[in-house]
Design a protein around this motif. Structure first.
Motif, PDB file in Angstrom:
ATOM      1  N   LEU A 145      -5.209   1.882 -12.067  1.00 11.76           N
ATOM      2  CA  LEU A 145      -5.863   3.187 -12.176  1.00 11.76           C
ATOM      3  C   LEU A 145      -6.296   3.689 -10.801  1.00 11.76           C
ATOM      4  CD1 LEU A 145      -7.971   2.601 -15.418  1.00 11.76           C
ATOM      5  CD2 LEU A 145      -5.849   3.919 -15.186  1.00 11.76           C
ATOM      6  N   ASP A 146      -6.794   2.782  -9.972  1.00  7.30           N
ATOM      7  CA  ASP A 146      -7.163   3.175  -8.603  1.00  7.30           C
ATOM      8  C   ASP A 146      -5.939   3.605  -7.800  1.00  7.30           C
ATOM      9  OD1 ASP A 146      -9.803   2.637  -9.172  1.00  7.30           O
ATOM     10  OD2 ASP A 146      -9.874   0.758  -8.048  1.00  7.30           O
ATOM     11  N   ALA A 147      -4.815   2.923  -8.006  1.00 11.82           N
ATOM     12  CA  ALA A 147      -3.592   3.280  -7.286  1.00 11.82           C
ATOM     13  C   ALA A 147      -3.120   4.678  -7.679  1.00 11.82           C
ATOM     14  CB  ALA A 147      -2.495   2.246  -7.554  1.00 11.82           C
ATOM     15  N   ILE A 148      -3.209   4.997  -8.962  1.00 10.73           N
ATOM     16  CA  ILE A 148      -2.826   6.332  -9.413  1.00 10.73           C
ATOM     17  C   ILE A 148      -3.723   7.385  -8.772  1.00 10.73           C
ATOM     18  CG2 ILE A 148      -2.743   7.870 -11.424  1.00 10.73           C
ATOM     19  CD1 ILE A 148      -1.961   5.302 -13.065  1.00 10.73           C
ATOM     20  N   THR A 149      -5.021   7.129  -8.780  1.00 13.20           N
ATOM     21  CA  THR A 149      -5.973   8.058  -8.176  1.00 13.20           C
ATOM     22  C   THR A 149      -5.685   8.217  -6.686  1.00 13.20           C
ATOM     23  OG1 THR A 149      -7.653   7.454  -9.800  1.00 13.20           O
ATOM     24  CG2 THR A 149      -8.421   8.522  -7.790  1.00 13.20           C
TER      25      THR A 149
END
Length: 134
Positions: free
Chosen positions: A105-109
């Protein structure tokens, strides 16, 4: 959207039992409050960068670098500090999965932000780095 639906995505990805759920979610809620302060620092870096984009000085750039590193350190420190609490709530395999989901999720953000935030200009006009072709 990712941030607002983060809890739902984690819930779907973990498949917790009722007992695990009762132990995990209160810890997670506190964890997210602590992570919010890190996120606030990231937002500050982005807004400070946007405010000074047209006339970025070395001093402002130095502060932005320091603040971004502080943000990254705070994320790691918070994740480490919650390990013991999460370990009491869920088995190690589910904890590993939880941290994988968090990282995804952090990578997507981060990807969305990288796509939208232009590089520090060397020339009069700078564009965001284009995503890789698929």
């Amino acid at each position: 959207v990712i941030q607002s639906e983060r809890k739902l995505l984690i819930s779907q990805g973990l498949a917790l039992t009722a007992d695990e759920s009762n132990a995990f979610w209160p810890v997670y809620d506190q964890y997210m409050l602590d992570m919010k302060s890190a996120g606030d620092l990231r937002v500050k870096v982005i807004t400070d960068y946007a405010a000074s984009y047209g006339n970025l000085t070395d001093d402002v750039a130095k502060q932005l670098i320091a603040d971004m590193l502080k943000y990254q350190e705070k994320v790691v420190k918070t994740r480490k500090s919650y390990l013991r609490k999460f370990r009491k709530a869920i088995p190690e395999t589910k904890l590993a999965r939880f941290y994988q989901i968090e990282n995804k999720l952090d990578a997507i953000t981060s990807f969305v932000l990288a796509d939208q935030i232009p590089l520090v200009p060397e020339a009069p006009s700078s564009q965001p780095i284009a995503p890789p072709a698929r």
